[in-house]
Design a protein around this motif. Sequence first.
Motif, PDB file in Angstrom:
ATOM      1  N   SER A  75       0.829  -1.213   0.000  1.00 26.54           N
ATOM      2  CA  SER A  75       0.000   0.000   0.000  1.00 26.54           C
ATOM      3  C   SER A  75       0.860   1.258   0.000  1.00 26.54           C
ATOM      4  N   PHE A  76       1.915   1.256   0.822  1.00 27.21           N
ATOM      5  CA  PHE A  76       2.774   2.432   0.935  1.00 27.21           C
ATOM      6  C   PHE A  76       3.653   2.639  -0.296  1.00 27.21           C
ATOM      7  N   SER A  77       3.875   1.580  -1.076  1.00 30.37           N
ATOM      8  CA  SER A  77       4.839   1.657  -2.165  1.00 30.37           C
ATOM      9  C   SER A  77       4.444   2.655  -3.253  1.00 30.37           C
ATOM     10  N   GLY A  78       3.165   2.963  -3.343  1.00 32.64           N
ATOM     11  CA  GLY A  78       2.736   3.939  -4.341  1.00 32.64           C
ATOM     12  C   GLY A  78       2.711   5.368  -3.839  1.00 32.64           C
ATOM     13  N   SER A  79       3.160   5.588  -2.601  1.00 26.66           N
ATOM     14  CA  SER A  79       3.033   6.913  -1.990  1.00 26.66           C
ATOM     15  C   SER A  79       3.862   7.987  -2.705  1.00 26.66           C
ATOM     16  N   LEU A  80       5.120   7.678  -3.012  1.00 27.56           N
ATOM     17  CA  LEU A  80       5.976   8.687  -3.635  1.00 27.56           C
ATOM     18  C   LEU A  80       5.478   9.096  -5.020  1.00 27.56           C
ATOM     19  N   PRO A  81       5.187   8.137  -5.929  1.00 22.74           N
ATOM     20  CA  PRO A  81       4.631   8.550  -7.216  1.00 22.74           C
ATOM     21  C   PRO A  81       3.292   9.281  -7.077  1.00 22.74           C
ATOM     22  N   VAL A  92      -5.210   5.725   1.066  1.00 23.68           N
ATOM     23  CA  VAL A  92      -4.405   4.504   1.124  1.00 23.68           C
ATOM     24  C   VAL A  92      -3.155   4.715   1.969  1.00 23.68           C
ATOM     25  N   SER A  93      -2.335   5.702   1.593  1.00 29.72           N
ATOM     26  CA  SER A  93      -1.075   5.918   2.307  1.00 29.72           C
ATOM     27  C   SER A  93      -1.287   6.360   3.746  1.00 29.72           C
ATOM     28  N   MET A  94      -2.314   7.177   3.992  1.00 28.57           N
ATOM     29  CA  MET A  94      -2.507   7.759   5.315  1.00 28.57           C
ATOM     30  C   MET A  94      -3.447   6.956   6.205  1.00 28.57           C
ATOM     31  N   PHE A  95      -4.249   6.061   5.621  1.00 27.37           N
ATOM     32  CA  PHE A  95      -5.228   5.356   6.450  1.00 27.37           C
ATOM     33  C   PHE A  95      -5.253   3.853   6.197  1.00 27.37           C
ATOM     34  N   LEU A  96      -5.704   3.424   5.021  1.00 33.09           N
ATOM     35  CA  LEU A  96      -5.920   2.005   4.773  1.00 33.09           C
ATOM     36  C   LEU A  96      -4.636   1.193   4.896  1.00 33.09           C
ATOM     37  N   GLY A  97      -3.514   1.728   4.428  1.00 31.70           N
ATOM     38  CA  GLY A  97      -2.261   0.988   4.494  1.00 31.70           C
ATOM     39  C   GLY A  97      -1.790   0.712   5.907  1.00 31.70           C
ATOM     40  N   PHE A  98      -2.143   1.597   6.840  1.00 34.40           N
ATOM     41  CA  PHE A  98      -1.708   1.424   8.220  1.00 34.40           C
ATOM     42  C   PHE A  98      -2.462   0.305   8.940  1.00 34.40           C
ATOM     43  N   ILE A  99      -3.611  -0.081   8.435  1.00 39.75           N
ATOM     44  CA  ILE A  99      -4.397  -1.123   9.106  1.00 39.75           C
ATOM     45  C   ILE A  99      -3.641  -2.455   9.109  1.00 39.75           C
ATOM     46  N   PRO A 100      -3.235  -2.995   7.931  1.00 36.56           N
ATOM     47  CA  PRO A 100      -2.440  -4.227   7.981  1.00 36.56           C
ATOM     48  C   PRO A 100      -1.016  -3.987   8.476  1.00 36.56           C
TER      49      PRO A 100
END
Length: 311
Positions: free
Chosen positions: A37-43, A242-250
Motif C-alpha cells: 500500500s505504501f509503495s505507491g506513496s511517492l509517485p 491509502v497511504s494515510m489510512f488504509l495501508g496502516f491497518i495491515p
Amino acid sequence: MKYNDSAIDVRPIAASRQGTRQGDWRGSLLAGLGVLSFSGSLPATVFAMRGFDPYLVAVGRAVVAAVAAVICLKAAGAPLLPPRAHLRPYALIVLGVVLGFPLFSGLALNSGASTAHSAVVIGLLPAATAVFAVLRAGERPRPLFWAACAAGALSITVFTLTRGTGRLAGADVLLVLALLSAAVGYTEGGRLARETPGWRVISYALVLAAPVTVPVTVVLAVTTPAAPSAESLAGFAYVALVSMFLGFIPWYAGLARGGIARAGQIQLAQPLLNLVWAWLLLNEEIGAATVTAALAVLVCVAATQAGRRAS
C-alpha cells in the motif's frame, strides 16, 4: 515412586511454538500488505503536487483520512479518542507519520529529488525502525538480524544513490528527517497495536491531529494556488485514503504480530516497488540494476527472518 518421562505432555509447548510461528507468518504477510500500500506513496505524491501546493498535499491528506477514521470509529461504536494514558505515544505517531513523513518527503520531492533518489529513505527505514524498536519496544534482535538489516540497507542505499545525484543536498536532509519521523511513528504504532487493533491506532492518531490539520488545511486551500486535474486528484486521493489510512491497518497489525523489528524489515522491498510504480506511472527507466537490487533485498529479508528465529 518411579519417574516416567513419557507421562510429560509436550503438546502445550508444541502448540505454543506453532502459534508463535503462525503469528510471525501472519505478521509478515500483514506487514507486506502494508508495504504494498505504501509503495505507491511517492509517485502518488508527485501526481498530487502537480495540481496542489506541497504543504496542502502533506497536511490535507490527513484531514481526508481523519474523516474516514471518524466514520469507521462511529460505525464500530468505538470512542473517538484513545485512553489518556496513551496520549504520549499517539502524539509521537501524529508527529511521525501523520505530519512528519508526509511533509518532509513531499518537500524533498518538490525540491527536485527524484522518486529513485527519494527511495533512499525507504531503504534505510527498516534499519531505523529496528533501532527504535530496541529503544522503545524492548525488542532484542540477534546479530544475524542486524547483519542482514545492515546489508539490506547498504544495498538499497548504494543502488538508489547511484541512480540519483550521488551527493548530499537539501533534499537529503529532508529525507533523513522523513526517515526518522516514520521510524518513530511505526514503532509507537506497532507497540500500541499489541493491545489495540491497528485500524483504531491510526484512526485515533488522525483524530488527535485534526485540531491542527483541519484549520491549516483550510488556510492553505484558500491561500495557495491550485490547478486540479484528474491525475492530481487521483494522487491526492491515494495518499489520503491509502497511504494515510488504509495501508496502516495491515501494517500496524503486522508489526504487532510479527515484532516491530522483524516485520519492519519487509519494508526493505518498498524501494524496489517504488521504482516499479515510477516506471509504470512516471516513465522512469528500470534496468538490470533494479533486478539485481531486488534479488539482494529478497535475500536480506529472508535472512532477517532467520535471524529472528535463530537460537
